[in-house]
Write a protein that holds these residues in place. Structure first.
Motif: not given
Length: 440
Positions: A1-13, A268-273, A298-301, A306-310
């Motif tokens: 299952m994936a959830i859509q957050t207000d920040t635009g992250v579709t994160l697998a759960r 910290s790792q998601a921001e690499h690419d 915390l993501l908007p900070e 954009a890289i972390i979100r993707q």
């Protein structure tokens, strides 16, 4: 299952009790580290050009890909004086931080140094192993989306500790921009020569040599898809460390760590690419929900939002398991590059963990500390290759030769055994060579 957050992250759960959990996990982990097809053809063309044209090909490809306008290799070569100037020109705080990290990395890798050894059998036969450093190592340092002085330290210092005679560094400089932190790190690490070239052309130059760039014995260091494809292509002509995939982190939580800490550890790792992978596993549903909330808040900070979100949307996940034992099974299935055990008594987990590049133990041990200054190497196996690979280390810059010296009595005793086995393989010259030393 994936959830859509207000920040635009579709994160697998995911949950291990889901009927299709194994298939979902396999899809999440799937990664092909080296492209075929068009990328391979381009890389092959570049390698062929460097082999045929040497420096001229390096100048042409550097101008084309890095948007330069150089006419001679001198313009793509940095002296030790330039490296020293870069170090001296840094603010004192940065000089101190680089020096502190370099010393910790050196001390740690000194502990890895293997020794030559031998023993003598009762009949006087000597057997052993001689450990020798490589003559020349090539260090590839990325220079695209970000500059990584830490990669210079992590690649060059183990080579220097191993006793490598000469260290050659290549680093691309798109638009001619030099990063003084990278050059300062090269100075501290004892790099001998630096060439401001990158991509497949730099790998080819290190593998085959040109009029200016010396041929090396091994190439280490991460790079983009063209670098990875080129390293695979030249393997055999030179040694390589590994084919590195995107950065990964797997965080295990027992519910006792601040959710904000864990969210930032994933970032910290998601921001690499965009292809980096950040996964969290726990067995306390309310705590996993709290981490999800922290991610959204915390993501908007984040400067690299954009890289972390993707990254989180395409390859991230929060996984609910049943208990610690199931978490250990998942660790060994995933074989992560970085494993954070954000739990009480993490040392009790170690006997069950068979596959992980580096293990960060306890709530206070952020993976980011290992990236820079803890001491162990941050060049680690990715994409599940921790099942059979290890972190970069001193041993990657050394080779071993077997030592065999037979006494007359030993040669006679071993000759009888070798003769029988050689004749069984119908290798008569082998047999007679051994039999010549038999004392009748």
């Amino acid at each position: 299952m994936a959830i859509q957050t207000d920040t635009g992250v579709t994160l697998a759960r995911l949950s291990t009790v889901d009927a299709n959990f194994r298939e979902s996990l396999d899809a999440l982990l799937a990664w092909e580290g080296v492209s075929g097809g068009e990328v391979q053809r381009r890389v092959d063309d570049i390698i062929a050009a460097v082999r045929a044209q040497g420096d001229a090909a390096l100048i042409e490809t550097s101008n084309r890909f890095d948007r330069l306008s150089v006419t001679h290799m001198n313009e793509l070569t940095l002296s030790k004086v330039r490296l020293r100037q870069a170090f001296d020109g840094l603010p004192q705080e940065q000089r101190d931080a680089l020096a502190h990290a370099a010393e910790r990395i050196r001390v740690y890798h000194e502990h890895q140094k293997p020794e030559s050894w031998h023993y003598t059998e009762s009949d006087g036969t000597l057997l052993g192993q001689q450990v020798m450093p490589l003559d020349r190592a090539g260090i590839y340092v990325p220079g695209g989306k970000a500059a990584y002085p830490s990669s210079v330290l992590m690649n060059a210092i183990p080579a220097r500790v191993a006793g490598v005679r000469e260290i050659i560094m290549v680093v691309p400089t798109p638009d001619g921009v030099l990063n003084d932190l990278v050059l300062a790190a090269a100075h501290l690490a004892g790099v001998d020569q630096v060439f401001t070239i990158g991509g497949a052309q730099a790998v080819a130059a290190l593998a085959y040599g040109t009029e200016t760039v010396p041929r090396v014995d091994k190439i280490v260091g991460p790079g983009n898809i063209y670098v990875a494809t080129a390293k695979r292509a030249v393997f055999g002509q030179v040694g390589i460390d590994m084919i590195a995939g995107p950065s990964e982190i797997l965080v295990i939580t027992d519910g006792g760590t601040d959710p904000d800490w864990l969210a930032m550890d994933l970032f910290s790792q998601a921001e690499h690419d965009e292809d980096a992978q950040a996964i969290l596993i726990g067995w306390e549903q309310p705590h996993i929900d709290a981490v999800a909330e922290a991610i959204e808040r915390l993501l908007p900070e984040m400067e690299r939002e954009a890289i972390i979100r993707q990254s989180l949307s395409s390859r991230g996940a929060l996984i609910l398991c049943q208990d610690r034992e199931e978490a250990i099974e998942l660790i060994n299935r995933i074989a992560p590059e970085h494993l954070e055990l954000s739990v009480d008594k993490p040392e009790a987990w170690l006997s069950g963990i068979r596959h992980a590049g580096a293990i960060f133990m306890g709530r206070h041990t952020a993976e980011a500390l290992g990236d820079y200054c803890a001491g162990p190497n941050h060049v680690l196996p990715t994409s599940g290759t921790a099942r059979f690979s290890s972190p970069l280390g001193v041993y990657d810059f050394q080779k071993r030769s077997s030592l065999i010296q037979c006494s007359a009595q030993g040669a006679s005793r071993l000759g009888r055994t070798a003769s029988i086995l050689a004749r069984g393989e119908s290798l008569m010259a082998h047999a007679r060579s051994a039999e010549n030393r038999i004392d009748e």
